[in-house]
Scaffold this active site. Structure first.
Site, short mmCIF file in Angstrom:
data_model
loop_
_atom_site.label_atom_id
_atom_site.label_comp_id
_atom_site.label_asym_id
_atom_site.label_seq_id
_atom_site.Cartn_x
_atom_site.Cartn_y
_atom_site.Cartn_z
N ASP A 1 0.83 -1.20 0.00
CA ASP A 1 0.00 0.00 0.00
C ASP A 1 0.86 1.25 0.00
O ASP A 1 1.13 1.85 1.04
CB ASP A 1 -0.94 -0.03 1.21
CG ASP A 1 -2.00 -1.11 1.07
OD1 ASP A 1 -2.46 -1.34 -0.07
OD2 ASP A 1 -2.36 -1.73 2.07
N LYS B 1 -0.05 -7.92 -3.20
CA LYS B 1 -1.37 -7.31 -3.37
C LYS B 1 -1.17 -5.83 -3.69
O LYS B 1 -0.50 -5.10 -2.94
CB LYS B 1 -2.23 -7.47 -2.13
CG LYS B 1 -3.67 -6.99 -2.38
CD LYS B 1 -4.53 -7.09 -1.14
CE LYS B 1 -4.32 -5.93 -0.22
NZ LYS B 1 -5.24 -4.81 -0.40
N ASP C 1 -6.44 -5.49 -5.94
CA ASP C 1 -7.51 -5.25 -4.96
C ASP C 1 -8.12 -3.87 -5.20
O ASP C 1 -7.75 -2.89 -4.55
CB ASP C 1 -6.89 -5.35 -3.55
CG ASP C 1 -7.90 -5.02 -2.46
OD1 ASP C 1 -9.11 -5.22 -2.69
OD2 ASP C 1 -7.46 -4.55 -1.38
N LYS D 1 -11.59 -3.49 -5.26
CA LYS D 1 -12.88 -3.48 -4.56
C LYS D 1 -13.96 -2.78 -5.40
O LYS D 1 -14.58 -1.80 -4.96
CB LYS D 1 -12.76 -2.81 -3.20
CG LYS D 1 -11.86 -3.55 -2.23
CD LYS D 1 -11.97 -3.00 -0.82
CE LYS D 1 -11.06 -3.71 0.16
NZ LYS D 1 -9.63 -3.54 -0.08
N LEU D 2 -14.18 -3.30 -6.59
CA LEU D 2 -15.14 -2.66 -7.51
C LEU D 2 -16.56 -2.77 -6.95
O LEU D 2 -16.95 -3.81 -6.42
CB LEU D 2 -15.03 -3.30 -8.89
CG LEU D 2 -13.64 -3.20 -9.52
CD1 LEU D 2 -13.57 -4.03 -10.80
CD2 LEU D 2 -13.28 -1.76 -9.81
N HIS D 3 -17.32 -1.70 -7.10
CA HIS D 3 -18.68 -1.65 -6.55
C HIS D 3 -19.47 -0.61 -7.36
O HIS D 3 -19.32 0.58 -7.14
CB HIS D 3 -18.63 -1.26 -5.07
CG HIS D 3 -19.94 -1.38 -4.36
ND1 HIS D 3 -20.08 -1.11 -3.02
CD2 HIS D 3 -21.16 -1.75 -4.79
CE1 HIS D 3 -21.34 -1.31 -2.67
NE2 HIS D 3 -22.02 -1.69 -3.72
N ASP D 4 -20.29 -1.10 -8.32
CA ASP D 4 -21.05 -0.18 -9.17
C ASP D 4 -22.16 -1.01 -9.82
O ASP D 4 -22.35 -2.18 -9.44
CB ASP D 4 -20.10 0.44 -10.22
CG ASP D 4 -20.56 1.84 -10.66
OD1 ASP D 4 -21.77 2.00 -10.92
OD2 ASP D 4 -19.71 2.74 -10.77
N ILE D 5 -22.85 -0.44 -10.79
CA ILE D 5 -23.89 -1.23 -11.45
C ILE D 5 -23.22 -2.34 -12.26
O ILE D 5 -22.03 -2.23 -12.62
CB ILE D 5 -24.79 -0.34 -12.34
CG1 ILE D 5 -23.99 0.32 -13.45
CG2 ILE D 5 -25.54 0.70 -11.49
CD1 ILE D 5 -24.87 1.02 -14.50
N ASN E 1 -23.17 -3.43 -15.34
CA ASN E 1 -22.53 -3.12 -16.62
C ASN E 1 -21.18 -2.42 -16.42
O ASN E 1 -20.18 -2.76 -17.06
CB ASN E 1 -23.47 -2.23 -17.45
CG ASN E 1 -22.87 -1.88 -18.79
OD1 ASN E 1 -22.54 -2.76 -19.57
ND2 ASN E 1 -22.71 -0.58 -19.04
N THR F 1 -12.74 -5.35 7.36
CA THR F 1 -12.19 -5.68 8.69
C THR F 1 -12.00 -4.44 9.56
O THR F 1 -11.71 -4.56 10.75
CB THR F 1 -10.83 -6.40 8.54
OG1 THR F 1 -9.98 -5.59 7.70
CG2 THR F 1 -11.00 -7.76 7.90
N ARG G 1 -2.68 -10.04 12.17
CA ARG G 1 -1.60 -9.44 12.95
C ARG G 1 -0.86 -10.50 13.75
O ARG G 1 -1.49 -11.35 14.37
CB ARG G 1 -2.17 -8.42 13.96
CG ARG G 1 -2.75 -7.17 13.31
CD ARG G 1 -1.64 -6.30 12.72
NE ARG G 1 -2.14 -5.06 12.12
CZ ARG G 1 -2.46 -4.92 10.83
NH1 ARG G 1 -2.36 -5.92 10.00
NH2 ARG G 1 -2.85 -3.75 10.37
N GLN H 1 -7.60 -1.49 11.95
CA GLN H 1 -8.32 -2.76 11.82
C GLN H 1 -9.06 -3.07 13.12
O GLN H 1 -8.51 -2.91 14.21
CB GLN H 1 -7.32 -3.91 11.53
CG GLN H 1 -6.51 -3.72 10.27
CD GLN H 1 -7.31 -4.00 9.00
OE1 GLN H 1 -8.52 -4.17 9.04
NE2 GLN H 1 -6.62 -4.03 7.88
N ARG I 1 1.09 -3.67 6.72
CA ARG I 1 2.01 -2.91 7.58
C ARG I 1 2.92 -3.74 8.48
O ARG I 1 4.08 -3.34 8.67
CB ARG I 1 1.20 -1.87 8.37
CG ARG I 1 0.72 -0.72 7.48
CD ARG I 1 -0.39 0.09 8.09
NE ARG I 1 -1.64 -0.67 8.13
CZ ARG I 1 -2.80 -0.16 8.51
NH1 ARG I 1 -2.88 1.09 8.91
NH2 ARG I 1 -3.88 -0.92 8.51
#
Ligand code: OMP
Length: 224
Positions: free
Chosen positions: A10, A32, A59, A61-65, A67, A115, A175, A184, A205
């Site tokens: 990250d 990742k 990663d 985290k797709l979130h939509d309609i 199509n 989480t 952890r 978290q 981390r």
């Protein structure tokens, strides 16, 4: 045996991501790359990171309609990620279309309850269920929708795994016993997550912020 650890890189800094990936390579099974990395480096950055020689978990985290998510996943096909995330809360049609749009070799996994959320956070967004109940509900939806598995915390993985024997379970919020939780809230040790049925442990981390990331990854691997 291949390590179940995917190290979460990250950072927006591709040179740092490459340096950490190269250092920990012997003790992790994959890398990742999340929103922070992708926003800064895009598809080209993912291609470059693939040169490290480890499987890539993208990663986003797709979130939509349905199509929009399906078209986004089609656009990601050339990157050939080993694992790709969408949000289970996008619903059945979105999950079905996400799976249909992905390349055959890509595991599509549905994020259930982050989480970083606990019961109080869930109530604040209008969800009456406790995290455990909500994760199991979304796991069932994911299974019925034909995706490969879910992302959940180590607190729920055992129950989810019992209900979905051949599911693929990604567990973040992991952890070492003395590790800092930071943001978290539903946290377990790497060993406990594996005992519960985790297929993949996502660890960021505790490895990337360690003075010696290679030693930190080795020490975690030794507890598995
Ligand atoms: O999908 C994820 O990987 C994910 C889901 C979730 O519920 N919680 C969660 O922490 N993650 C990711 O897992 C990583 C955890 O990082 P650390 O807390 O630094 O180990 C981050 O990259 C998060 O984006």
């Amino acid at each position: 045996m291949k390590s179940p650890i995917y190290v979460a890189l990250d950072t927006p800094d591709i040179d740092r991501a490459k340096a950490v990936a190269t250092r920990v390579k012997q003790h992790v099974g994959g890398i990742k790359l999340g929103l922070e990395f992708f926003m800064a480096n895009g598809r080209h950055g993912v291609h470059e990171m693939a040169e490290v020689g480890l499987p890539v978990f993208l990663d986003l985290k797709l979130h939509d309609i349905p199509n929009t998510v399906a078209k986004a996943i089609q656009a990601l096909r050339p990157l050939d990620p080993a694992i790709l995330t969408v949000h289970a809360a996008g619903g059945r049609a979105m999950l079905e279309d996400a799976k249909a749009a992905a390349a055959a070799g890509t595991k599509v996994v549905a994020v259930t309850m982050l989480t970083s959320l606990d019961g109080a956070d869930m109530r604040s967004i209008g969800l009456a269920a406790d995290p455990h109940e909500q994760v199991l509900r979304l796991a069932e939806l994911a299974r019925e929708s034909g995706v490969d598995g879910i992302v959940c915390s180590g607190e729920e993985v055992s129950a989810a795994h019992k209900a979905w024997k051949d599911g693929f379970f990604v567990v973040p919020g992991v952890r070492p016993a003395a590790g800092k939780s930071a943001d978290q809230k539903r946290v377990v040790t790497p060993r406990a997550a594996l005992d519960g049925g985790a297929s993949v442990l996502v660890i960021g981390r505790p490895i990337t912020q360690a003075d010696d990331p290679d030693e930190a990854a080795r020490a975690i691997e030794a507890t598995l």
